[in-house]
Scaffold this active site. Structure first.
Site, PDB file in Angstrom:
ATOM      1  N   SER A   1       0.585  -1.588   0.068  1.00 54.90           N
ATOM      2  CA  SER A   1      -0.345  -0.168  -0.116  1.00 54.90           C
ATOM      3  C   SER A   1       0.989   0.979   0.062  1.00 54.90           C
ATOM      4  O   SER A   1       1.405   1.145  -0.902  1.00 54.90           O
ATOM      5  CB  SER A   1      -1.616   0.100   1.106  1.00 54.90           C
ATOM      6  OG  SER A   1      -1.739   0.856   0.825  1.00 54.90           O
TER       7      SER A   1
ATOM      8  N   ASP B   1      -5.201  -4.166  -2.234  1.00 57.10           N
ATOM      9  CA  ASP B   1      -4.804  -3.081  -0.999  1.00 57.10           C
ATOM     10  C   ASP B   1      -3.771  -4.924  -0.590  1.00 57.10           C
ATOM     11  O   ASP B   1      -4.157  -5.778  -0.525  1.00 57.10           O
ATOM     12  CB  ASP B   1      -5.433  -2.327  -0.178  1.00 57.10           C
ATOM     13  CG  ASP B   1      -3.629  -2.106   0.627  1.00 57.10           C
ATOM     14  OD1 ASP B   1      -3.200  -2.284   1.203  1.00 57.10           O
ATOM     15  OD2 ASP B   1      -4.724  -0.903   1.609  1.00 57.10           O
TER      16      ASP B   1
END
Length: 319
Positions: A61, A175
């Site tokens: 991320s 993510d």
């Protein structure tokens, strides 16, 4: 004159080679956590000041964003871009959408970064880099070690319900924190290396700077704006009493996601035992509070020194 010039270049190369051999090698793992990921910048800068030589970066991320840009050689440019962002700039970079899969597309911010960095192929980096994403179609992790940097980063930051997923062939990517928020298992450790992990979701108190007294008002503004957007979307049937007494849909999903990340992070740290764990409070800032760059980068510096000093006090030598 030419011989003298060549001699000086040779001495410089030998000195640089000697420095690389004698510097402490670090393999760096940068975790997920929205705008708190700006703390990674402070950590990297302090590692270099301490004489560490970063030889590998694995990120998830925002950890992938900072790590990838660092490995591409543009961390200083990215830092100065962040520092200049105002609240209004951040708002303008959020390309909102009414998609049921997320309310921000995320394309605008990457186009802005690409304007001054350019896209790069990961396999050309001098420092090996891995970005982690989650393939929700095939229920597995995806590790980007080659190909387009920005494609890898956009896939890695697609926070469920917040940023829309990335489609890659028959896969939908979100993510990397969904499956591996602190990917310590992907590091290729060698004898004598330090493994340094930065956890952006630590359950520790955070004391904001006195100069940021209006932050709560700003958070309230963003929440109000989000609620206004959500008002046009279908709602679940619920009584007024239940609405007041319980979390909203977005908060419920977000907190559930954070709880899962916490447990996975604890497990990774316990199993892989990094030499240094740098903890950033999960309350340091919200997902989109990128206008607080100076404060959060400084928080990374402070957290690094706290962890490093504790490590030195215990006098632990890595394997």
């Amino acid at each position: 004159m030419q011989n003298k010039f060549l001699f000086e270049i040779s001495l410089s190369c030998i000195f640089e080679w000697y420095q690389l051999l004698t510097m402490k090698k670090v393999r760096l793992v940068l975790g997920s956590g929205g705008a708190r990921g700006m703390a990674h910048i402070g950590v990297i800068e302090e590692l270099e000041k301490k004489g560490f030589h970063i030889v590998e970066v694995v990120g998830c991320s925002m950890g992938a964003v900072v790590g990838g840009i660092y490995c591409a050689g543009y961390l200083s440019d990215y830092k100065h871009w962040l520092i200049k962002l105002s609240r209004l700039d951040v708002f303008r970079l959020l390309d909102f959408t009414l998609s049921a899969q997320g309310f921000v597309k995320g394309e605008r911010v990457f186009k802005s970064i690409e304007e001054f960095i350019g896209d790069h192929l990961i396999e050309n980096f001098k420092i090996p880099f891995t970005a982690v994403a989650s393939d929700i179609t095939h229920k597995k992790e995806v590790h980007y070690k080659s190909g387009s940097l920005f494609k890898a980063l956009r896939s890695s930051i697609a926070i469920p319900t917040v940023l829309t997923p990335v489609r890659d062939g028959k896969s939908e990517l979100v993510d990397g924190g969904v499956l591996n928020p602190l990917p310590l298992n992907l590091i290729n450790k060698e004898p004598g290396d330090w493994i340094v992990a930065v956890n952006l979701n630590a359950n520790i108190p955070y004391k904001p700077s006195a100069t940021l007294s209006d932050d709560n008002k700003e958070r309230a503004y963003y929440l109000k704006m989000f609620d206004s957007m959500m008002a046009v979307l279908p709602k679940f049937e619920t009584s007024k009493e239940e609405t007041l007494a319980s979390l909203g849909l977005f908060d419920l999903l977000n907190r559930s996601y954070e709880l899962t990340q916490d447990r996975l992070t604890e497990l990774m740290i316990d199993v892989h035992k990094p030499d240094l764990v740098i903890n950033i409070s999960r309350d340091a800032c919200g997902v989109f509070e990128f206008y607080r760059a100076n404060e959060i980068i400084e928080e990374g510096r402070k957290a690094f020194h706290k962890a490093y000093e504790q490590h030195q006090a215990h006098d632990v030598t890595p394997d």
